[in-house]
Design a protein around this motif. Structure first.
Motif, PDB file in Angstrom:
ATOM      1  N   ASP A 143       0.641  -1.054   0.195  1.00 23.14           N
ATOM      2  CA  ASP A 143       0.007   0.058  -0.078  1.00 23.14           C
ATOM      3  C   ASP A 143       1.036   1.341  -0.010  1.00 23.14           C
ATOM      4  N   ARG A 149      -6.538  -0.395  -2.498  1.00 20.23           N
ATOM      5  CA  ARG A 149      -5.897   0.712  -1.473  1.00 20.23           C
ATOM      6  C   ARG A 149      -7.068   1.916  -1.376  1.00 20.23           C
ATOM      7  N   ARG A 204      -9.349   3.241   1.842  1.00 19.39           N
ATOM      8  CA  ARG A 204      -8.941   4.581   2.566  1.00 19.39           C
ATOM      9  C   ARG A 204     -10.310   5.410   2.791  1.00 19.39           C
TER      10      ARG A 204
END
Length: 224
Positions: free
Chosen positions: A6, A72, A76
């Protein structure tokens, strides 16, 4: 150096892998042409094998990159409510048609996050590619009219090398710069990368797109 998946800038990896697809495909085309012209046994199969192997490696790399980037984004808190890419579906699409899936992914990603700009002088490369293509068309026409086979091959090779090697990179990178620093015009870099790929299949598209782009760019931010 990034120590976790990541922490890797997967967007940059996706861009760079897409840049490599045209040259790899071009190698296969050259293999077919050169064996016919030079008569070197096995040249066609060697270059086609290299092209096929390279395409497979790039597809695998792009699949992995898009998968981790999409994962990712979904993990988030700043991920867009209007775009939450599915890692598995995007990976499957990449497996089916890597260049198309990669370009479409960059188009959608740019709409949400933008594209980081680089060098401000990429428009010069776009201009050189436009000039080279126009010269190639003129030289090829002269070669056909006056039956000069060597001139025709040289013109096509020169225009093709510039188009396959630099035009997609230049217009994508410059569109990112214009979109970031321009006010009246914000081109989507991923869209222009896709159009550049299309111009490799339909050659007349390249000078039209390059000419239009340079005119719009000059009107939007001038020469800088």
């Amino acid at each position: 150096m990034p120590t976790h998946v990541d922490e890797i800038d997967w967007t940059r990896v996706i861009e760079r892998l897409l840049y490599l697809f045209p040259p790899i495909i071009g190698v296969g085309i050259v293999g077919v042409i050169q064996e016919v012209q030079l008569g070197i046994p096995g040249l066609q199969y060697g270059l086609l094998l290299f092209s096929s192997f390279g395409y497979s490696i790039l597809t695998l790399g792009l699949l992995v990159s898009i998968f981790f980037d999409a994962r990712r984004i979904r993990r988030r808190p700043w991920a867009s409510e209007n775009w939450e890419p599915n890692p598995w579906l995007n990976a499957l699409a990449t497996l089916i048609s890597a260049p198309v899936a990669g370009v479409w992914y960059l188009i959608r990603r740019h709409k949400r996050f933008g594209t980081r700009p680089g060098w401000s002088g990429w428009w010069l490369v776009v201009a050189v590619s436009l000039g080279t293509t126009l010269f190639g068309f003129v030289a090829a026409t002269v070669a056909i009219l006056f039956t000069v086979p060597g001139l025709f091959g040289a013109a096509v090779a020169l225009a093709g090398t510039i188009a396959f090697g630099s035009f997609p990179i230049a217009i994508h990178q410059d569109a990112a710069y214009v979109c970031t620093y321009g006010n009246s015009w914000r081109p989507n870099p991923g869209l222009y990368l896709g159009i550049a790929f299309l111009s490799l299949i339909v050659p007349p598209v390249q000078p039209l797109v390059a000419g239009y782009y340079l005119a719009r760019r000059r009107k939007a931010i001038g020469v800088r």
